[in-house]
Design a protein around this motif. Structure first.
Motif, PDB file in Angstrom:
ATOM      1  N   LEU B 278       0.830  -1.212   0.000  1.00  0.00           N
ATOM      2  CA  LEU B 278       0.000   0.000   0.000  1.00  0.00           C
ATOM      3  C   LEU B 278       0.858   1.254   0.000  1.00  0.00           C
ATOM      4  O   LEU B 278       0.584   2.205  -0.733  1.00  0.00           O
ATOM      5  CB  LEU B 278      -0.941  -0.004   1.211  1.00  0.00           C
ATOM      6  N   ILE B 279       1.905   1.263   0.793  1.00  0.00           N
ATOM      7  CA  ILE B 279       2.685   2.508   0.823  1.00  0.00           C
ATOM      8  C   ILE B 279       3.568   2.613  -0.412  1.00  0.00           C
ATOM      9  O   ILE B 279       3.804   3.701  -0.918  1.00  0.00           O
ATOM     10  CB  ILE B 279       3.468   2.681   2.148  1.00  0.00           C
ATOM     11  N   SER B 281       2.708   1.701  -3.327  1.00  0.00           N
ATOM     12  CA  SER B 281       1.816   2.155  -4.389  1.00  0.00           C
ATOM     13  C   SER B 281       1.679   3.678  -4.359  1.00  0.00           C
ATOM     14  O   SER B 281       1.636   4.327  -5.398  1.00  0.00           O
ATOM     15  CB  SER B 281       0.454   1.477  -4.221  1.00  0.00           C
ATOM     16  N   GLU B 282       1.645   4.238  -3.169  1.00  0.00           N
ATOM     17  CA  GLU B 282       1.561   5.700  -3.100  1.00  0.00           C
ATOM     18  C   GLU B 282       2.856   6.348  -3.580  1.00  0.00           C
ATOM     19  O   GLU B 282       2.833   7.347  -4.306  1.00  0.00           O
ATOM     20  CB  GLU B 282       1.237   6.168  -1.676  1.00  0.00           C
ATOM     21  N   ARG B 284       4.868   5.151  -5.719  1.00  0.00           N
ATOM     22  CA  ARG B 284       4.814   5.009  -7.175  1.00  0.00           C
ATOM     23  C   ARG B 284       4.022   6.149  -7.800  1.00  0.00           C
ATOM     24  O   ARG B 284       4.446   6.764  -8.777  1.00  0.00           O
ATOM     25  CB  ARG B 284       4.160   3.660  -7.489  1.00  0.00           C
ATOM     26  N   GLY B 285       2.855   6.442  -7.235  1.00  0.00           N
ATOM     27  CA  GLY B 285       2.036   7.530  -7.759  1.00  0.00           C
ATOM     28  C   GLY B 285       2.748   8.872  -7.681  1.00  0.00           C
ATOM     29  O   GLY B 285       2.721   9.659  -8.629  1.00  0.00           O
ATOM     30  N   ARG B 286       3.412   9.126  -6.549  1.00  0.00           N
ATOM     31  CA  ARG B 286       4.137  10.395  -6.416  1.00  0.00           C
ATOM     32  C   ARG B 286       5.246  10.481  -7.467  1.00  0.00           C
ATOM     33  O   ARG B 286       5.459  11.519  -8.087  1.00  0.00           O
ATOM     34  CB  ARG B 286       4.742  10.512  -5.018  1.00  0.00           C
ATOM     35  N   ILE B 288       5.487   8.834 -10.361  1.00  0.00           N
ATOM     36  CA  ILE B 288       4.962   8.925 -11.726  1.00  0.00           C
ATOM     37  C   ILE B 288       4.563  10.361 -12.034  1.00  0.00           C
ATOM     38  O   ILE B 288       4.918  10.916 -13.071  1.00  0.00           O
ATOM     39  CB  ILE B 288       3.756   7.971 -11.904  1.00  0.00           C
ATOM     40  N   ARG B 289       3.846  10.984 -11.122  1.00  0.00           N
ATOM     41  CA  ARG B 289       3.435  12.365 -11.384  1.00  0.00           C
ATOM     42  C   ARG B 289       4.680  13.255 -11.485  1.00  0.00           C
ATOM     43  O   ARG B 289       4.762  14.108 -12.367  1.00  0.00           O
ATOM     44  CB  ARG B 289       2.513  12.858 -10.271  1.00  0.00           C
ATOM     45  N   TYR B 290       5.644  13.045 -10.607  1.00  0.00           N
ATOM     46  CA  TYR B 290       6.867  13.845 -10.669  1.00  0.00           C
ATOM     47  C   TYR B 290       7.551  13.667 -12.028  1.00  0.00           C
ATOM     48  O   TYR B 290       8.005  14.633 -12.640  1.00  0.00           O
ATOM     49  CB  TYR B 290       7.811  13.429  -9.531  1.00  0.00           C
ATOM     50  N   TYR B 312       6.819  -3.904  -6.289  1.00  0.00           N
ATOM     51  CA  TYR B 312       5.375  -3.925  -6.124  1.00  0.00           C
ATOM     52  C   TYR B 312       4.738  -5.084  -6.888  1.00  0.00           C
ATOM     53  O   TYR B 312       3.874  -5.800  -6.366  1.00  0.00           O
ATOM     54  CB  TYR B 312       4.826  -2.585  -6.615  1.00  0.00           C
TER      55      TYR B 312
END
Lengths: 704, 704
Positions: B278-279, B281-282, B284-286, B288-290, B312
């Motif tokens: 779970l952490i 994955s977050e 990863r999201g940060r 990817i957006r960066y 992951y």
């Protein structure tokens, strides 16, 4: 882990004398256990009390609310008006920052797409709906029942825009009731505090107690451009309660899974929650980083981040319950008792067969189909993943495309959500003047396309249709850059133009939805045939067995419809610290660090000297609630409103699956806190007057 | 779900004649089942074959590799040199984009902090280590054994920088072996293809087969500034194999949990994997957006995103195994058989007691302490969450602070990782000339602080120490903006200055690590006392029982040390499509869409006409591998190198817990593919010559 215990010896004695489950249940108003509640709480409520409370209870979007004056004034939670506040704001004028504080009714602003309704009548239509599905299987079964429900709704309500009818499935198909609502389509924002006053502690303090949040806001129902007359309403009682006092909560709890079998719960534990949580966590990360790119981005992302974090934290609480051996043993034990009762009754077991086995057989299929259904179509009824990542533009495009396709058929042959009786709801969502933000829409679409590809795999035929030779990044950029659907006039023209307009449209999002729609419908048909229909059938058998075994001393799972629940003001503790049932403004000043999200809202902080430090902000009660209860009026034995439910605790999330008296706590923002905010912080004198509260008190000195 | 089956009737017959488990096991070289392997595969390997293969096998960071020439040339995976490639690149000169193609040895570039080693000797030291812990409990027990291991290492290796000694725990404490390595501290990059040639299909195709990836790269061992002489090495065999041929894989599989009890596996399923995933994955999201914020950000984030996504996806495969009833029943069955064998042997059961019960008792504590241990200290040995989100600057700061504190004590009283024998490793990591990127470092720190606060709760005393009154956002910005530790000279000065320099430092990151270190050490002591020590003790008893019950016909769990495993070239299929064991360049051209990550690398695409479309790119084999095996030489019965292991499948991830012959597949990049790339794409003629391959072939016409 929080330890919970009773506040005083008197309450302890009381609790010991009553059944452990005495406060369990989200009861429908037509089957509320008046006698049992009065015995448990020592109250004397009656049918007229119930009617008054019901007619003062409001459904507002996914939230609950209560009428608090004769002129349409309604209290709900601030987080329930967050979308309205965001829609009324611009990057230059952010009401979340400043609070929304109109100085007269004339300054109250309409919430785009907002509507509210009050439940006026309940009629049993079980026989008609069940009969419609007789002899049918698969999608034919579900469609026939949905069509019959649509017919019942149209017969009862016609096209009166002030009335809405809804056939409600209770006890997972054990009963069908026709609910008739008085509907208000003009809802205006009457007051909202600064966002930080409502969300002090942010995601960290969400789903926890002690809390220090003025999570309240006022809306007003309007009719023909004027405040609606609402002679039946709650009386505002701003006084402090004492621990152990009875509290009723009236609202629309969203969804519980208490009637699910063990096999069904394992699917949620192993498949549904893990996928929902893992992909939500990535969206959260993308949104957090986006919000850090600038002030405008922070404004745009605020509301979506709060939404994702709330759902995610709730999911963590649910997962914690599903892997708690003691809790799960207890649920398994209840299933064993129920199965034994059925088995011991030969006539009954002959009649209902073995619905447990039927549901167990469905699970391998449900496990396989959950991801495609949730990602491509939505509406699984099991999890929180939504199509297109909740992109408004995509949802509008789909409503336009499907609306056009479905309206070309007779009402009873359409997808259920496009039956004649439901079209007004679709239209009001579609035509609402709501702003969209291209960057946010693209983040949602890109994330959805990317996660769909990941979970269904790149070689899935569905994914090939979704992406063609494009990447999620390029495709989402192309769709969002090109679409004109952000303009409500464009949406309205396409809706009103029907199928010819849709087919002729060159809007890339319309074209895209048209291109992928056959796959989505195929997934839905597969789900309906292999999961929904057999589940509905078996659940109906289970419901029949449950009525036979326990009578109507059972309550139905929550379904987003009006319920009444009861309990007591009751404290909690954290290790090494006595918390009790109440928090005060003094506690807020203590907890504030000045750093986000533990910074006190500026206007609230500026009013510190005017605020009684001992005034109660929030309180914990033992009443049985779940998400959707947000904004639910908390009512005392006299039927006066004493607060609004706005939260619960992480541990309480298990009550999706079963009520656990030891940990269940709902968190209430008190009328005392709201009165303080209106009078001492935001200067809302005209509302104070409307509530019948003394407009001024001698200012007290803060003690610290 | 992929279905696997044998390729031909001949292979089918062969497999049926051998035991289902015949190919299971990651064997140590000193206990390799020569007879059984030869019987299973029809080969005739012997001890000298084993010695030659072992001395040609290289450990390179967390990866494996093989010597392929007499002058120190070594093949590994491209993803194993990704960090080296990133460290040698700048936003202006990105070798991941262009490939790294030195035209002579003089242009080979040193990998910052890179080192490689070859296992030369194995000695049994079980008695000494076990004796050191006798009569001790808790942290005293673990520290005494670690101290003894440190003493053994120092005695055996002294301070010779060309040798490294390591006491290896096998069978979870059942055996301790002293491994002696020839160490090479000067490792240079000799060739790397374009990143996209190695990662075609990106995260989507990761852990899957069919694959189309030239995931290979060459490094070279240097000594005294010149290529090291390596007379023992693999012979390069670029020919195509046939299905069913025997394949050995020699490498350093990282970690398996096959000797864990059911109770321990439930902790991983319920607590460890969910938090890690779970952490991650977050994050990863940060990231990817960066990465979408600009070209430089994309460059900076590429390597970290690949790392997070790999971990992951592996975790998803493991979770799938742990919730698969059939697979878990099989493991539970094995435990039952083992327990019965022990119970039936009175002497044995009297001697070992009930280690299963002891381990079950530890689990509630492990479940509670996993989050604080993983987040504040790391080194749980159970999961993938690492302290400070893997921030290099933080890790250096901690190494400097703890190094100074620990070196002030005698070697055998230090934390194990700072024993004299281990200091060279700490120093070489600390002094390496590696670039850091402030934005990336801050994302990691901010995410870590935010997740630690979320999982331990805002009211945790640890979190209060971590954050004080600051937010994760502000604190991480302050630390990363202010620290000078990105400069290797600053790190070296602080290390060499010892405790006085550290205490006098005004570097905010040094000060921060000093401020939080007591908490982290307390968490570690708690973990050692309550989880690690009792687990180690019980595991040692289990190991003794296992030896008594099964003899040494069992292999130890993988521990990142050298193992040999064997199997066959073996096909796989996807529904409706025959894949077989091999993929070709023709398949690559077919799969390419042109959109990321299914775009063919430019130089590879430009060489299309020169490439034999039937040349084999990748192949699947049944050998038993796990992460860390990346880069492991795949070797034929003659001991020739035929490829490098670079991956497995999602389904294969279950082999962390148990070998499942039906789904286990390792994915190999073939020497044929590498030869094609070197010769036909990247013009690496001097390497082709060094490998003894014919430098030119008549160009073939591509068939399509």
């Amino acid at each position: 882990m929080r330890h919970m215990f009773f506040a005083s010896a008197a309450v302890l004695a009381f609790a010991a004398a009553s059944s452990a489950k005495a406060e369990e249940g989200m009861w429908t108003y037509d089957n509320f256990p008046i006698v049992r509640a009065n015995q448990t709480l020592g109250t004397s409520i009656d049918q007229s009390w119930l009617d008054r409370v019901r007619l003062s209870s409001v459904k507002f979007g996914g939230c609950s609310a209560g009428v608090i004056s004769g002129e349409g004034l309604v209290m709900t939670n601030n987080h329930c008006v967050a979308t309205c506040v965001a829609n009324l704001s611009t990057p230059q004028l952010q009401y979340a920052e400043t609070g929304f504080t109109p100085k007269s009714r004339e300054e109250e602003l309409k919430c785009p797409g907002g509507s509210a309704e009050i439940l006026t009548d309940i009629t049993d239509v079980t026989a008609r709906v069940q009969k419609a599905g007789e002899g049918l299987d698969g999608q034919a079964f579900t469609q026939a029942r949905e069509a019959e429900a649509g017919r019942i709704e149209t017969e009862a309500c016609g096209s009166d825009p002030k009335i809405r009818c809804q056939v409600v499935s209770l006890y997972r198909g054990g009963q069908f009731k026709l609910y008739k609502f008085r509907k208000y389509s003009d809802v205006r924002l009457a007051w909202a505090p600064e966002d930080r006053a409502a969300t002090f502690g942010g995601d960290l303090d969400n789903f926890s107690f002690p809390r220090f949040a003025i999570d309240a806001a006022f809306i007003r129902l309007y009719e023909d451009g004027k405040p609606a007359l609402t002679p039946t309403h709650f009386t505002w009682n701003p006084d402090k309660l004492t621990e152990g006092e009875p509290v009723f909560i009236t609202g629309n709890p969203g969804s519980t899974q208490r009637l699910l079998t063990q096999a069904q719960l394992m699917t949620i534990r192993d498949v549904v929650l893990p996928m929902d949580q893992l992909i939500a966590s990535e969206l959260r990360g993308r949104l957090i980083r986006y919000s850090e790119e600038g002030d405008e981005q922070a404004f745009i992302a605020m509301d979506p981040i709060v939404g994702v974090e709330n759902t995610y934290k709730r999911g963590r609480g649910r997962m914690a319950a599903l892997i708690d051996p003691a809790f799960m043993d207890q649920l398994a034990g209840q299933e064993t008792v129920f199965r034994r009762r059925v088995a011991e009754n030969e006539a009954l077991s002959g009649q209902v067969g073995d619905p447990w086995a039927a549901l167990a057989e469905v699970q391998p299929i449900a496990r396989e189909l959950y991801a495609p259904m949730a990602l491509l179509e939505g509406g699984t009824g099991m999890g929180t993943t939504s199509v297109a990542g909740g992109s408004s533009l995509f949802q509008w495009a789909r409503a336009i495309v499907r609306g056009a396709q479905e309206r070309a058929k007779p009402s009873d042959q359409r997808l259920g959500e496009f039956a004649d009786s439901r079209l007004p709801g679709v239209q009001s969502g579609l035509f609402a003047e709501r702003p969209t933000y291209a960057a946010l829409e693209q983040i949602r679409l890109e994330w959805w396309l990317s996660k769909t590809r990941e979970w269904l795999t790149v070689d899935s035929p569905y994914v090939r249709t979704l992406l063609g030779k494009e990447s999620p990044e390029d495709l989402s950029a192309r769709l969002i850059t090109g679409t004109k659907l952000a303009d409500p006039a464009v949406r309205r023209a396409l809706w009103e133009g029907g199928l010819p307009a849709v087919q002729a449209s060159t809007d890339p999002l319309i074209q895209y939805v048209l291109a992928i729609d056959a796959d989505a419908r195929a997934v839905r048909a597969d789900w309906d045939n292999k999961v929904k229909a057999p589940t509905d059938r078996a659940s109906e058998q289970l419901a029949a067995a449950r009525f036979a075994a326990f009578g109507d001393a059972v309550y139905p799972d929550a379904t987003g419809t009006l319920r009444l629940t009861y309990g007591r003001v009751e404290g909690t503790d954290v290790p090494g610290q006595r918390i009790g049932a109440f928090t005060t403004f003094a506690g807020l000043w203590d907890r504030a660090t000045g750093a986000e999200p533990f910074n006190v809202a500026p206007k609230l902080l500026a009013a510190k000297d005017r605020i009684d430090p001992n005034a109660v902000m929030n309180m914990a009660v033992s009443s049985d609630t779940i998400g959707g209860s947000s904004g639910s009026p908390a009512v005392n034995a006299k039927g006066e409103i004493i607060g609004a439910n706005f939260d619960s605790t992480v541990l309480t999330q298990r009550n999706a699956y079963g009520y656990d008296r030891n940990v269940n706590r709902s968190v209430i923002v008190t009328t005392q806190a709201v009165t303080t905010a209106l009078r001492d912080v935001y200067g809302m004198d005209h509302l104070i007057q409307e509530l019948g509260v003394a407009p001024k008190v001698a200012p007290r000195r803060a003690r610290r």
